[in-house]
Motif scaffolding. Structure first.
Motif, PDB file in Angstrom:
ATOM      1  N   TYR A   1      -6.959   5.803   3.715  1.00 40.03           N
ATOM      2  CA  TYR A   1      -7.213   4.373   4.149  1.00 40.03           C
ATOM      3  C   TYR A   1      -6.264   3.846   5.288  1.00 40.03           C
ATOM      4  CZ  TYR A   1      -7.612  -0.740   4.194  1.00 40.03           C
ATOM      5  OH  TYR A   1      -7.754  -2.111   4.362  1.00 40.03           O
TER       6      TYR A   1
ATOM      7  N   LEU B   1       0.889  -1.250   0.099  1.00 39.09           N
ATOM      8  CA  LEU B   1       0.160  -0.109  -0.002  1.00 39.09           C
ATOM      9  C   LEU B   1       0.860   1.089   0.120  1.00 39.09           C
ATOM     10  CD1 LEU B   1      -3.018  -0.983   2.191  1.00 39.09           C
ATOM     11  CD2 LEU B   1      -2.922  -1.003  -0.296  1.00 39.09           C
TER      12      LEU B   1
ATOM     13  N   THR C   1      -6.020   5.731  -0.934  1.00 35.41           N
ATOM     14  CA  THR C   1      -5.012   4.946  -0.291  1.00 35.41           C
ATOM     15  C   THR C   1      -4.371   5.472   0.937  1.00 35.41           C
ATOM     16  OG1 THR C   1      -4.742   3.643  -2.211  1.00 35.41           O
ATOM     17  CG2 THR C   1      -3.457   3.019  -0.388  1.00 35.41           C
TER      18      THR C   1
ATOM     19  N   LEU D   1     -10.149  -1.654  -1.385  1.00 39.32           N
ATOM     20  CA  LEU D   1      -9.310  -1.697  -0.015  1.00 39.32           C
ATOM     21  C   LEU D   1     -10.154  -2.118   1.211  1.00 39.32           C
ATOM     22  CD1 LEU D   1      -7.668   2.001  -0.419  1.00 39.32           C
ATOM     23  CD2 LEU D   1      -6.604  -0.109  -0.544  1.00 39.32           C
TER      24      LEU D   1
END
Length: 213
Positions: free
Chosen positions: A197, A18, A194, A145
C-alpha cells in the motif's frame, strides 16, 4: 477534492503507524514458526487451544461451519469485488486497483513463497500461514487502508477483531488448521498488504493532478 482523487488523510500519526504496523506484523509472522516442533506439528499452545475448542463445541458441528464461513470464497471474493466496484463507481481508480491487486499479491506470495518456505504439513497441504486467513485479512486490510473514512476504518478493524477468533474456532474445529496457522496468516496478510500500500499510495498521489481552484 473530487470523488476521483479522494485519498485517506496523510497525517503524521498515520505516516508513523503504517511502518510500525508492518514491522510488528512481520515480527509475528517470523516468530510464530520458531515454536513449531521439528516435524511441524502442533505447538503446546495449539494443543491446549485445540483441546479446549473441541471439548466446548464438538457437540455442535454445524457451528464450526458457520464460524468458518467468512473465510470462504463465497463471502471473501464478493467482498473484494464489491469493494472494487464501489470505488470504481466513485471514480477512485487507485483504490479500485488496490482492492484487486493488493489481496491477490498477498495470496500469491503466501502460496508460492511463505507456505513452501515454512513447509508445515497438515493432512495433504501446507498449513502455515493459513491461506483462507490471508485471503480474508488481506481483503479487509486493503479496504481499511484505502478508505477515506476514519469511522469505516475503525468499523473494519473492530469487525475483524470479532470475526477472526470465530474463524479460528471454526478452522480448528473442522481440522483445517492449527491456531498458530491462523495467527501467522493474519500477521502475514497485514504485513504484505500494508507494505504494498505504501508505494501504491505514493504513486497514486504523485500521479493525481491537483484539484481545480
Amino acid at each position: 477534492m473530487t470523488r476521483s482523487t479522494a485519498h485517506p488523510p496523510d497525517t503524521p500519526a498515520r505516516q508513523a503507524a503504517l511502518p510500525a504496523l508492518i514491522l510488528a506484523a512481520v515480527i509475528v509472522t517470523l516468530v510464530v514458526p520458531q515454536f513449531f516442533p521439528a516435524d511441524g506439528g502442533p505447538t503446546g499452545f495449539d494443543t491446549a487451544l485445540d483441546g479446549h475448542i473441541h471439548s466446548s463445541f464438538d457437540g455442535h458441528q454445524w457451528l464450526y461451519r458457520v464460524l468458518v464461513a467468512p473465510s470462504n470464497n463465497y463471502i471473501a471474493i464478493p467482498l473484494q469485488l464489491g469493494s472494487a466496484v464501489w470505488f470504481a463507481y466513485r471514480r477512485q481508480w487507485w483504490a479500485t486497483g488496490f482492492m484487486i491487486i493488493g489481496p491477490e499479491f498477498a495470496i500469491l506470495v503466501n502460496t508460492f513463497a511463505l507456505k513452501p518456505f515454512w513447509d508445515r504439513q497438515l493432512h495433504h497441504y501446507l498449513a502455515y500461514p493459513s491461506g483462507h486467513t490471508v485471503q480474508l485479512v488481506a481483503i479487509v486490510t486493503a479496504l481499511a487502508l484505502v478508505s477515506a473514512s476514519t469511522r469505516a476504518r475503525i468499523t473494519l478493524v473492530v469487525g475483524m477483531a470479532v470475526v477472526l477468533p470465530a474463524v479460528l474456532v471454526g478452522m480448528v474445529g473442522l481440522g483445517y488448521h492449527h491456531p498458530t496457522d491462523v495467527i501467522g496468516g493474519t500477521a502475514a496478510a497485514v504485513a504484505m498488504v500494508t507494505a504494498l500500500y505504501l508505494p501504491w499510495r505514493y504513486l497514486a498521489l504523485t500521479r493525481t493532478p491537483p484539484p481545480p481552484r
